[in-house]
Design a protein around this motif. Sequence first.
Motif, PDB file in Angstrom:
ATOM      1  N   VAL A  96     -13.216  -5.079  -5.449  1.00  0.00           N
ATOM      2  CA  VAL A  96     -14.181  -5.629  -6.397  1.00  0.00           C
ATOM      3  C   VAL A  96     -14.826  -6.873  -5.794  1.00  0.00           C
ATOM      4  O   VAL A  96     -14.152  -7.818  -5.399  1.00  0.00           O
ATOM      5  N   GLY A  97     -16.148  -6.852  -5.712  1.00  0.00           N
ATOM      6  CA  GLY A  97     -16.852  -7.962  -5.070  1.00  0.00           C
ATOM      7  C   GLY A  97     -16.608  -7.951  -3.578  1.00  0.00           C
ATOM      8  O   GLY A  97     -16.480  -9.013  -2.953  1.00  0.00           O
ATOM      9  N   GLY A  98     -16.569  -6.757  -2.989  1.00  0.00           N
ATOM     10  CA  GLY A  98     -16.201  -6.602  -1.581  1.00  0.00           C
ATOM     11  C   GLY A  98     -17.305  -6.843  -0.582  1.00  0.00           C
ATOM     12  O   GLY A  98     -17.136  -6.520   0.601  1.00  0.00           O
ATOM     13  N   GLY A  99     -18.435  -7.373  -1.019  1.00  0.00           N
ATOM     14  CA  GLY A  99     -19.510  -7.696  -0.089  1.00  0.00           C
ATOM     15  C   GLY A  99     -20.012  -6.481   0.660  1.00  0.00           C
ATOM     16  O   GLY A  99     -20.250  -5.423   0.081  1.00  0.00           O
ATOM     17  N   PHE A 156       0.797  -1.223   0.000  1.00  0.00           N
ATOM     18  CA  PHE A 156       0.000   0.000   0.000  1.00  0.00           C
ATOM     19  C   PHE A 156       0.836   1.283   0.000  1.00  0.00           C
ATOM     20  O   PHE A 156       0.275   2.373   0.077  1.00  0.00           O
ATOM     21  N   GLU A 157       2.140   1.128  -0.091  1.00  0.00           N
ATOM     22  CA  GLU A 157       2.987   2.314  -0.158  1.00  0.00           C
ATOM     23  C   GLU A 157       2.683   3.106  -1.429  1.00  0.00           C
ATOM     24  O   GLU A 157       2.745   2.576  -2.534  1.00  0.00           O
ATOM     25  N   GLY A 158       2.339   4.372  -1.274  1.00  0.00           N
ATOM     26  CA  GLY A 158       2.031   5.229  -2.412  1.00  0.00           C
ATOM     27  C   GLY A 158       0.629   5.084  -2.954  1.00  0.00           C
ATOM     28  O   GLY A 158       0.240   5.801  -3.876  1.00  0.00           O
ATOM     29  N   VAL A 159      -0.155   4.153  -2.392  1.00  0.00           N
ATOM     30  CA  VAL A 159      -1.532   3.944  -2.846  1.00  0.00           C
ATOM     31  C   VAL A 159      -2.467   4.842  -2.038  1.00  0.00           C
ATOM     32  O   VAL A 159      -2.453   4.823  -0.808  1.00  0.00           O
ATOM     33  N   GLU A 160      -3.262   5.629  -2.734  1.00  0.00           N
ATOM     34  CA  GLU A 160      -4.187   6.537  -2.056  1.00  0.00           C
ATOM     35  C   GLU A 160      -5.650   6.119  -2.204  1.00  0.00           C
ATOM     36  O   GLU A 160      -6.485   6.542  -1.420  1.00  0.00           O
ATOM     37  N   SER A 161      -5.931   5.299  -3.209  1.00  0.00           N
ATOM     38  CA  SER A 161      -7.313   4.850  -3.407  1.00  0.00           C
ATOM     39  C   SER A 161      -7.324   3.382  -3.803  1.00  0.00           C
ATOM     40  O   SER A 161      -6.477   2.921  -4.570  1.00  0.00           O
ATOM     41  N   LEU A 162      -8.298   2.662  -3.258  1.00  0.00           N
ATOM     42  CA  LEU A 162      -8.407   1.225  -3.488  1.00  0.00           C
ATOM     43  C   LEU A 162      -9.847   0.872  -3.822  1.00  0.00           C
ATOM     44  O   LEU A 162     -10.785   1.371  -3.191  1.00  0.00           O
ATOM     45  N   VAL A 163     -10.023  -0.001  -4.822  1.00  0.00           N
ATOM     46  CA  VAL A 163     -11.353  -0.503  -5.179  1.00  0.00           C
ATOM     47  C   VAL A 163     -11.399  -1.990  -4.844  1.00  0.00           C
ATOM     48  O   VAL A 163     -10.614  -2.778  -5.378  1.00  0.00           O
ATOM     49  N   PRO A 194     -14.811   1.055 -10.976  1.00  0.00           N
ATOM     50  CA  PRO A 194     -14.453   2.432 -10.631  1.00  0.00           C
ATOM     51  C   PRO A 194     -12.943   2.648 -10.630  1.00  0.00           C
ATOM     52  O   PRO A 194     -12.162   1.711 -10.403  1.00  0.00           O
ATOM     53  N   HIS A 195     -12.528   3.884 -10.867  1.00  0.00           N
ATOM     54  CA  HIS A 195     -11.108   4.202 -10.909  1.00  0.00           C
ATOM     55  C   HIS A 195     -10.499   4.143  -9.506  1.00  0.00           C
ATOM     56  O   HIS A 195     -11.121   4.534  -8.524  1.00  0.00           O
ATOM     57  N   GLY A 196      -9.272   3.657  -9.442  1.00  0.00           N
ATOM     58  CA  GLY A 196      -8.527   3.634  -8.187  1.00  0.00           C
ATOM     59  C   GLY A 196      -7.068   3.338  -8.458  1.00  0.00           C
ATOM     60  O   GLY A 196      -6.715   2.813  -9.521  1.00  0.00           O
ATOM     61  N   ASP A 197      -6.202   3.696  -7.511  1.00  0.00           N
ATOM     62  CA  ASP A 197      -4.774   3.401  -7.676  1.00  0.00           C
ATOM     63  C   ASP A 197      -4.516   1.897  -7.673  1.00  0.00           C
ATOM     64  O   ASP A 197      -3.553   1.419  -8.271  1.00  0.00           O
ATOM     65  N   ALA A 198      -5.363   1.164  -6.954  1.00  0.00           N
ATOM     66  CA  ALA A 198      -5.206  -0.295  -6.876  1.00  0.00           C
ATOM     67  C   ALA A 198      -6.577  -0.951  -6.814  1.00  0.00           C
ATOM     68  O   ALA A 198      -7.550  -0.349  -6.365  1.00  0.00           O
ATOM     69  N   VAL A 199      -6.636  -2.186  -7.299  1.00  0.00           N
ATOM     70  CA  VAL A 199      -7.869  -2.968  -7.284  1.00  0.00           C
ATOM     71  C   VAL A 199      -7.625  -4.242  -6.489  1.00  0.00           C
ATOM     72  O   VAL A 199      -6.618  -4.936  -6.696  1.00  0.00           O
ATOM     73  N   LEU A 200      -8.526  -4.546  -5.557  1.00  0.00           N
ATOM     74  CA  LEU A 200      -8.427  -5.757  -4.748  1.00  0.00           C
ATOM     75  C   LEU A 200      -9.510  -6.725  -5.194  1.00  0.00           C
ATOM     76  O   LEU A 200     -10.687  -6.374  -5.265  1.00  0.00           O
ATOM     77  N   LEU A 201      -9.099  -7.944  -5.505  1.00  0.00           N
ATOM     78  CA  LEU A 201     -10.050  -8.996  -5.869  1.00  0.00           C
ATOM     79  C   LEU A 201      -9.684 -10.217  -5.055  1.00  0.00           C
ATOM     80  O   LEU A 201      -8.716 -10.913  -5.359  1.00  0.00           O
ATOM     81  N   LYS A 202     -10.417 -10.457  -3.989  1.00  0.00           N
ATOM     82  CA  LYS A 202     -10.095 -11.548  -3.074  1.00  0.00           C
ATOM     83  C   LYS A 202     -10.842 -12.805  -3.488  1.00  0.00           C
ATOM     84  O   LYS A 202     -11.992 -13.015  -3.142  1.00  0.00           O
ATOM     85  N   VAL A 203     -10.154 -13.643  -4.238  1.00  0.00           N
ATOM     86  CA  VAL A 203     -10.732 -14.914  -4.663  1.00  0.00           C
ATOM     87  C   VAL A 203      -9.694 -15.995  -4.431  1.00  0.00           C
ATOM     88  O   VAL A 203      -8.691 -16.068  -5.129  1.00  0.00           O
ATOM     89  N   PRO A 223      -5.464   4.717   7.416  1.00  0.00           N
ATOM     90  CA  PRO A 223      -6.479   5.782   7.424  1.00  0.00           C
ATOM     91  C   PRO A 223      -6.416   6.727   6.225  1.00  0.00           C
ATOM     92  O   PRO A 223      -7.421   7.352   5.881  1.00  0.00           O
ATOM     93  N   ARG A 224      -5.256   6.811   5.595  1.00  0.00           N
ATOM     94  CA  ARG A 224      -5.132   7.747   4.463  1.00  0.00           C
ATOM     95  C   ARG A 224      -5.830   7.220   3.210  1.00  0.00           C
ATOM     96  O   ARG A 224      -6.085   7.965   2.261  1.00  0.00           O
ATOM     97  N   LEU A 225      -6.122   5.927   3.174  1.00  0.00           N
ATOM     98  CA  LEU A 225      -6.689   5.304   1.984  1.00  0.00           C
ATOM     99  C   LEU A 225      -8.159   5.659   1.792  1.00  0.00           C
ATOM    100  O   LEU A 225      -8.929   5.732   2.743  1.00  0.00           O
ATOM    101  N   LYS A 226      -8.537   5.845   0.545  1.00  0.00           N
ATOM    102  CA  LYS A 226      -9.928   5.990   0.163  1.00  0.00           C
ATOM    103  C   LYS A 226     -10.363   4.662  -0.448  1.00  0.00           C
ATOM    104  O   LYS A 226      -9.809   4.219  -1.453  1.00  0.00           O
ATOM    105  N   CYS A 227     -11.336   4.002   0.173  1.00  0.00           N
ATOM    106  CA  CYS A 227     -11.752   2.668  -0.272  1.00  0.00           C
ATOM    107  C   CYS A 227     -13.159   2.684  -0.869  1.00  0.00           C
ATOM    108  O   CYS A 227     -14.084   3.268  -0.301  1.00  0.00           O
ATOM    109  N   THR A 228     -13.278   2.034  -2.012  1.00  0.00           N
ATOM    110  CA  THR A 228     -14.561   1.887  -2.691  1.00  0.00           C
ATOM    111  C   THR A 228     -14.877   0.407  -2.838  1.00  0.00           C
ATOM    112  O   THR A 228     -14.009  -0.386  -3.212  1.00  0.00           O
ATOM    113  N   VAL A 229     -16.108   0.037  -2.530  1.00  0.00           N
ATOM    114  CA  VAL A 229     -16.552  -1.349  -2.712  1.00  0.00           C
ATOM    115  C   VAL A 229     -17.472  -1.401  -3.923  1.00  0.00           C
ATOM    116  O   VAL A 229     -18.482  -0.689  -3.982  1.00  0.00           O
ATOM    117  N   LEU A 230     -17.113  -2.244  -4.880  1.00  0.00           N
ATOM    118  CA  LEU A 230     -17.974  -2.486  -6.039  1.00  0.00           C
ATOM    119  C   LEU A 230     -18.684  -3.802  -5.830  1.00  0.00           C
ATOM    120  O   LEU A 230     -18.039  -4.846  -5.662  1.00  0.00           O
TER     121      LEU A 230
END
Length: 275
Positions: A202-205, A193-200, A253-262, A218-225
């Motif tokens: 995907v399928g985050g329940g 997460f170094e340098g990451v300011e926004s995270l999406v 949605p746009h973000g610095d990083a995308v998380l897909l936990k599968v 706390p600095r991260l902006k998180c979006t759940v799709l």
Amino acid sequence: MGSVTLPEAEAKELLDAQAHLWRHVFHFLNSMALKCALELGIADTIEKHGKSITLLELANSLAIHPNKVPSLHRLMRLLVSSNFISKETSANGESLFALTLSSKLLLTNHPLTQAPFALALLDQTLIDPPSHHLSSWFQNEAESPFHISTGKSFWEHAGHEPKFNAYFNKAMESDSRFVTSFLVTNESFRGLFEGVESLVDVGGGNGTTAKAIMEAFPRLKCTVLELPHVIEGIQENGSGVIYVAGDMFEAVPHGDAVLLKVGSVYSLLFLLFFS
């Protein structure tokens, strides 16, 4: 067909092969015994008892029919063999049952309980009809074995069955809470997460993972799709998580990083039954 006489070495190999076959044929009994234990509340009852419990104490606490006590003993033996229950013998020769680390994860009051996950994945809707349609699915154009048995995809079914949808969401929440509790304290994971300011996510329940990540960073902006029926009625509740209804196959949605936990279990499960 008459009897066959075999050399001793070959006979032993065949007996081992038969044992291997039988283990797989009857392995479902372990899963069903686990489901039964969850539905009866065996782990919670032993925990409430405060110490190792006898069979009769357990039967009385669970309001087991007197005629079924011998069957309860067989169930406990199966749970012991699968390491969900431990057994010792008292000084007077009576069996005493206690929890193992695995069964402690099935306690409803455990902070990382896996009970909702186990119950949902062992639910008849997911296990019984789809598994019996697997072979026919390979030979036709059906979307999935689940679709053959219900006439809908898994997600369509969840969208039309609020009770089942809530059931499955609780399962995913318990799994996400368990996994995330380890990830946010792992240095390798934190380094991602170094340098990451926004995270999406995907399928985050319902946002369990996103909330935990935001607490750790706390600095991260998180979006759940998520699909609309999954996040319908969910409020942010001051967590800062942004919920977006949509389909990841259409847009993310746009973000610095995308998380897909599968994980591998999910991948296989959805490939075979819900794809």
